[in-house]
Design a protein around this motif. Structure first.
Motif, PDB file in Angstrom:
ATOM      1  N   UNK A 207       0.850  -1.373  -0.117  1.00  0.00           N
ATOM      2  CA  UNK A 207      -0.013  -0.063  -0.062  1.00  0.00           C
ATOM      3  C   UNK A 207       0.765   1.165   0.052  1.00  0.00           C
ATOM      4  N   UNK A 208       0.327   2.215  -0.518  1.00  0.00           N
ATOM      5  CA  UNK A 208       0.994   3.624  -0.320  1.00  0.00           C
ATOM      6  C   UNK A 208       0.687   4.193   1.173  1.00  0.00           C
ATOM      7  N   UNK A 209       1.625   3.847   1.910  1.00  0.00           N
ATOM      8  CA  UNK A 209       1.483   4.338   3.469  1.00  0.00           C
ATOM      9  C   UNK A 209       2.438   5.657   3.666  1.00  0.00           C
ATOM     10  N   UNK A 210       1.818   6.337   4.749  1.00  0.00           N
ATOM     11  CA  UNK A 210       2.672   7.669   4.967  1.00  0.00           C
ATOM     12  C   UNK A 210       3.971   7.234   5.308  1.00  0.00           C
ATOM     13  N   UNK A 211       5.111   7.862   4.821  1.00  0.00           N
ATOM     14  CA  UNK A 211       6.387   7.661   4.911  1.00  0.00           C
ATOM     15  C   UNK A 211       6.743   8.299   6.160  1.00  0.00           C
ATOM     16  N   UNK A 212       7.532   7.804   6.806  1.00  0.00           N
ATOM     17  CA  UNK A 212       8.376   8.466   8.228  1.00  0.00           C
ATOM     18  C   UNK A 212       8.397   9.895   8.065  1.00  0.00           C
ATOM     19  N   UNK A 213       9.180  10.390   7.153  1.00  0.00           N
ATOM     20  CA  UNK A 213       9.438  11.896   6.965  1.00  0.00           C
ATOM     21  C   UNK A 213       8.280  12.767   6.689  1.00  0.00           C
ATOM     22  N   UNK A 214       7.210  12.165   6.224  1.00  0.00           N
ATOM     23  CA  UNK A 214       5.982  13.082   5.888  1.00  0.00           C
ATOM     24  C   UNK A 214       5.472  13.169   7.410  1.00  0.00           C
ATOM     25  N   UNK A 215       5.275  12.086   8.455  1.00  0.00           N
ATOM     26  CA  UNK A 215       4.519  12.093   9.665  1.00  0.00           C
ATOM     27  C   UNK A 215       5.599  12.993  10.408  1.00  0.00           C
ATOM     28  N   UNK A 216       6.834  13.044  10.352  1.00  0.00           N
ATOM     29  CA  UNK A 216       7.769  13.777  11.031  1.00  0.00           C
ATOM     30  C   UNK A 216       7.415  15.312  10.818  1.00  0.00           C
ATOM     31  N   UNK A 217       7.492  15.456   9.576  1.00  0.00           N
ATOM     32  CA  UNK A 217       7.230  16.939   9.145  1.00  0.00           C
ATOM     33  C   UNK A 217       5.955  17.666   9.779  1.00  0.00           C
ATOM     34  N   UNK A 218       4.961  16.754   9.704  1.00  0.00           N
ATOM     35  CA  UNK A 218       3.637  17.288  10.441  1.00  0.00           C
ATOM     36  C   UNK A 218       3.817  17.419  12.034  1.00  0.00           C
ATOM     37  N   UNK A 219       4.491  16.286  12.530  1.00  0.00           N
ATOM     38  CA  UNK A 219       4.613  16.112  14.076  1.00  0.00           C
ATOM     39  C   UNK A 219       5.527  17.380  14.621  1.00  0.00           C
ATOM     40  N   UNK A 220       6.168  18.294  13.496  1.00  0.00           N
ATOM     41  CA  UNK A 220       7.148  19.161  14.161  1.00  0.00           C
ATOM     42  C   UNK A 220       5.989  20.372  14.585  1.00  0.00           C
ATOM     43  N   UNK A 221       4.821  20.264  14.200  1.00  0.00           N
ATOM     44  CA  UNK A 221       3.669  21.282  14.388  1.00  0.00           C
ATOM     45  C   UNK A 221       3.133  21.161  15.627  1.00  0.00           C
ATOM     46  N   UNK A 222       3.104  19.738  16.307  1.00  0.00           N
ATOM     47  CA  UNK A 222       2.437  19.811  17.587  1.00  0.00           C
ATOM     48  C   UNK A 222       3.236  19.143  18.635  1.00  0.00           C
ATOM     49  N   UNK A 223       4.874  19.436  18.274  1.00  0.00           N
ATOM     50  CA  UNK A 223       5.742  18.790  19.239  1.00  0.00           C
ATOM     51  C   UNK A 223       5.946  19.832  20.472  1.00  0.00           C
TER      52      UNK A 223
END
Lengths: 342, 342, 342, 342
Positions: free
Chosen positions: C326-342
């Motif tokens: 499947x086309x899963x969310x890659x880790x770097x895309x998740x980390x990118x977003x996580x920077x907003x709620x860190x």
């Protein structure tokens, strides 16, 4: 005069527009001074006040929720509650009167405080439209728009899969949101608290729509009760943790409809999205006008009264007019709608 | 009984919901038969009819425009016009009566035909809300929502560029759309036909908003007239082709506001987007209810009457109640709104 | 050439736009002939076809759902299934090839049929965006818009009541909708299947947002799993009727968040409203372009291939490129977003 | 490091989301410090700065416009302009570098300043989508959605009145908004600057749609030019006051279409509503990601580069890649769309 403003009970699109209307009219036409009371009656009881000038209400007509916060605190409870304590707290902050924006509980408290000598003007707030003495209350139109748009979406899924779709909308005690959204979206069955129906009656409507080649669309108020439901379902109202079920009546109905009719059926609980976000234009206008007239009521010292919509006019009514019986859907309004799915 | 339904005048969100309401109630509750009349009175005069059963109105509550088409034909004009010819045409197609959905011109024609012996029931339609005898007409709420949303958008541009934004909305003779959308969007000036103002008065409001740090937002009805405008602008109402200007009053106002105040000013004419597309939930409910009650009125043979909204109820009134004077914005409603930008 | 078109699997905004694109391009540029296949592979297996000309696709770019109906039938199952039977059925109706619009299951079946000699062109369809070989699939953007708007609404309620709001969105195996809607709505925690978290990690994010004075907003994919969840919750996945719970992961999370943090927490399962209704402009354009290029692919006899989006271009890829992982969310895309709620 | 952020040129939905992305990533992941620069390059030249911390960017992802204000000031003009003066001003405020969010003019200035030694990172901004080196720019998707929704509305009016409706959308030099909105709304003609057409060609498309029983829908970019238009219309570009006409090309086309075809034709200039208001989810995600990556670029000291979208990834490109030629609609994309109205 210095006036405190509070919002109490569940949030509702238009609360901020009311606050803005009061403050703009009160400061520019009347030289009133305002303070914001935090989190409804809690802020009165605990003396939790914030500045509330023209600056704070800038641009608020379109903003959902309430900048003052809200709670379900009862002003007659707790150590510092009760009319006498509240009078002292208000006096200590040189607050001369209160505008209370809220639903039945809030207005009942306001009525009692008013009789105990606190100066209160009321603004009715109920997203369910369950208050008497006002034709409509702000927030209701927004909720109906959201529910209608959601049902428009559900319909395309129903049509594509030949499914029955069940949408559960707000309305614990009255069915206004279901009635209006159901009529607007062209539902094939509208299930409201005022009109209990049996599963047989419901599935007959579903089957009839299906037989005409339609994907049946059902809207149900969260407070709808099946005829004889107490017996059949009373022991099933708990979730897997033995806590009150988060799911709603639609989740009980959907599998039953599928079982009886054989038509694949899905339910959606619209939930909190119905009460948040930017108000519709109708609600902004209604809320703003109620706020403007609340400022007038203060200046007229119309304590113990609330502002309300009648036809196209804003009028004043005593708190007691809004209390007691709820504004339920009358039989003739239900029959009117039922002609569409008969 | 066989009944023809027509829609006449400018299109309006909710027309299809009215048609659906009439047909569903008429066929399922009363055994009435219907035909669609094409393009308003033109179809009556020319005998242009189409089938109109439950099947044709399926899913129409949310569909904008009118499936029957519309025109501005006057039924008393042309070779085949006039009550006598129309009576023959209807008789020839065994049509017993007409539901006419339209505005002032339509209802005036319906009134005259009715007096000349044609059986007509009316449904008021005016997006401008300019008809008396009904609290609101369908389409108005949708138009106000669209105009409000557009002004919400204009505001962010105004704020970013510190500009004055002028939005021109519908309303040739009455200012209801400007009043409601202006109140909903928090406009700093609302300019309506009922209340001519001078450029000085307008720019004073603009300057005052600017001085409070706001990007001034002005809403103007297309029919607004500057005090003394006839003199100042009468020779300038033509475009570069010497045709009547397509642009509107906002395009005259914007450069004048900029010239006088020095504040960069932009205008937007919302135009036709205000009257198309899917109706709001309020308009779908109102239009559907008017349709349901029009079916009742047919069965009650309430010829010469139209259905109308009063408070939360649908009532019947003679055509004449809706004719004559327009439903203008009363002074107290304007003053109420003006308190917000004073 | 005569081509059958089918839509298969869950409905998705844009299916009708694809159909319209194929038919318009195929008939006006290429002289292809089309038939509609009813309810996905069921219609192929059972020989259930409907006319599909320019007339049938009129105005479809903005219409949600699929006019052809859909189902989850597997073309290799049942008496009349299998490549040989299907070849006979198609030959009997003089159908030369098929356009199959669907997700992984559909494309896998199309791949197998293709290898068994049936002429098939594919169009990828997944509202969850879980297919490889295409940058985005139509329907995803609409779902993200709906989820984002819902979360905007939930936020005002959260702010007014100082509550934590949990929104559950679609995404059984991949977290794209949660990732994009969470980023768009400014969520304080994004919980996706690709990134299991413990309750401690989740409540730390909630508490951190709360400590900064925000009402915590959490978005969770329906397929999110708590770290170690199998043990903790496996026996609780049933509803009060011992059927698989209709409610979702958010209804498990909300009370736990409230219990651990002491912050009042409410959940909303957006459910079916995410997949119905009119497509966004982005999805209409993408779906229309895929349809246009599918017509080209037919003429080029690119059997065994599907059209797909790469950058701003529509390309062709073999079915197999979309299958398997499947086309899963890659880790770097998740980390990118996580920077907003860190 | 202390970084100034500026927004320059016309406002665009998503500017605030970029600012929020930069500040959140920069402060929580990197310990950068930020100041807001007021009104684009004007604030740099005049040293007009405001605080910009996590607090100021709270909730901004959905807010239209720019909290920093914008202008069209050229940093190389005026007494205090030029690289040397700017370097002094920045040094005086201990500002180490700048993030410039803007279109071609802004990026050209940034490029020149960068070559003159000022540290600048760029973020491309163009609602028209006319910048090379990025697949899409934020704001474009929102504009296309607004234009599409407006055209959906115009269509119902066209259908009801059997009129040709002409919608004029943004796009001075490139036709992307018209292309996408026209495709999404099912327009029968798409008129863009890249593809001049004669009145005969346009009216042939209109007539053809009309002959198929459709109400012709035409979308035209504001920068569209009729073949040979310079001669025919050059002396008519002024309004009744001899100022540049506020109205647009659609107001020239509509009466000509009506004259030639005999089909009643109306035009609407969408104007400023296309660029204001809350961004679509797509634009919020794109803008936020560009902001996050701009913070990375600062830390990497990637001065002289801008962040850009390529496929689904955010990449860095030198300013020069975005300058020079505009990103026009290529012929194959126009032909692709034209297949729908042929």
């Amino acid at each position: 005069m210095k006036i405190g403003i509070l919002t109490s009970g569940g949030d509702c699109p238009g609360l901020n527009a009311v606050i803005r209307g009061i403050v703009l009219k009160g400061t520019t036409s009347y030289d009133l001074e305002f303070v914001g009371i935090r989190d409804g009656w809690r802020g009165v009881v605990e003396g939790d006040f914030v500045p509330l000038t023209r600056h704070e209400v800038k641009g608020l007509s379109k903003v959902g929720g309430t900048i003052l916060g809200t709670s379900r605190t009862n002003p007659y409870e707790g150590d510092r509650g009760g009319a006498e304590n509240i009078a002292k707290t208000l006096f200590g902050h040189r607050i001369d009167g209160i505008v209370a924006i809220g639903g039945e509980g809030t207005l009942a408290a306001a009525d009692r405080l008013s009789k105990d000598g606190i100066k209160v003007v009321g603004v009715p707030k109920t997203i369910d439209n369950d208050l008497r003495a006002t034709d409509y209350s702000f927030g209701f139109d927004t909720a109906v728009n959201i529910a209608t748009e959601a049902m428009d979406r559900l319909r395309t899924t129903g049509d594509s899969h030949q499914r029955c779709m069940v949408a559960e909308v707000m309305g614990r005690h009255v069915g206004w949101i279901a009635l209006h959204a159901g009529m607007a979206a062209g539902a094939h069955a509208i299930l409201i608290p005022e009109n209990p129906m049996s599963l047989d009656e419901i599935t007959a409507l579903v089957q009839s729509a299906h037989d005409r080649g339609r994907a049946p669309l059902v809207v149900v108020s969260e407070g709808f009760k099946l005829k004889g439901m107490e017996e059949a379902f009373s022991d099933k109202g708990l979730d897997a943790f033995n806590r009150p079920r988060l799911g709603g009546i639609s989740e009980i109905l959907a599998p039953e409809i599928e079982r009886i009719t054989g038509i694949e059926t899905r339910s959606t609980v619209l939930g909190h999205i119905q009460r948040g976000g930017s108000p519709s234009a109708f609600d902004r206008v209604l809320a703003t006008r109620l706020g403007l007239h609340a400022a007038d009521a203060i200046v007229d010292e119309a304590w113990g009264e609330m502002v309300a919509l009648r036809g196209t006019d804003i009028v004043r009514v005593p708190f007691s007019d809004a209390l007691g019986e709820l504004n339920t859907v009358p039989q003739y309004r239900y029959d009117e709608a039922a002609a569409l799915f008969g």
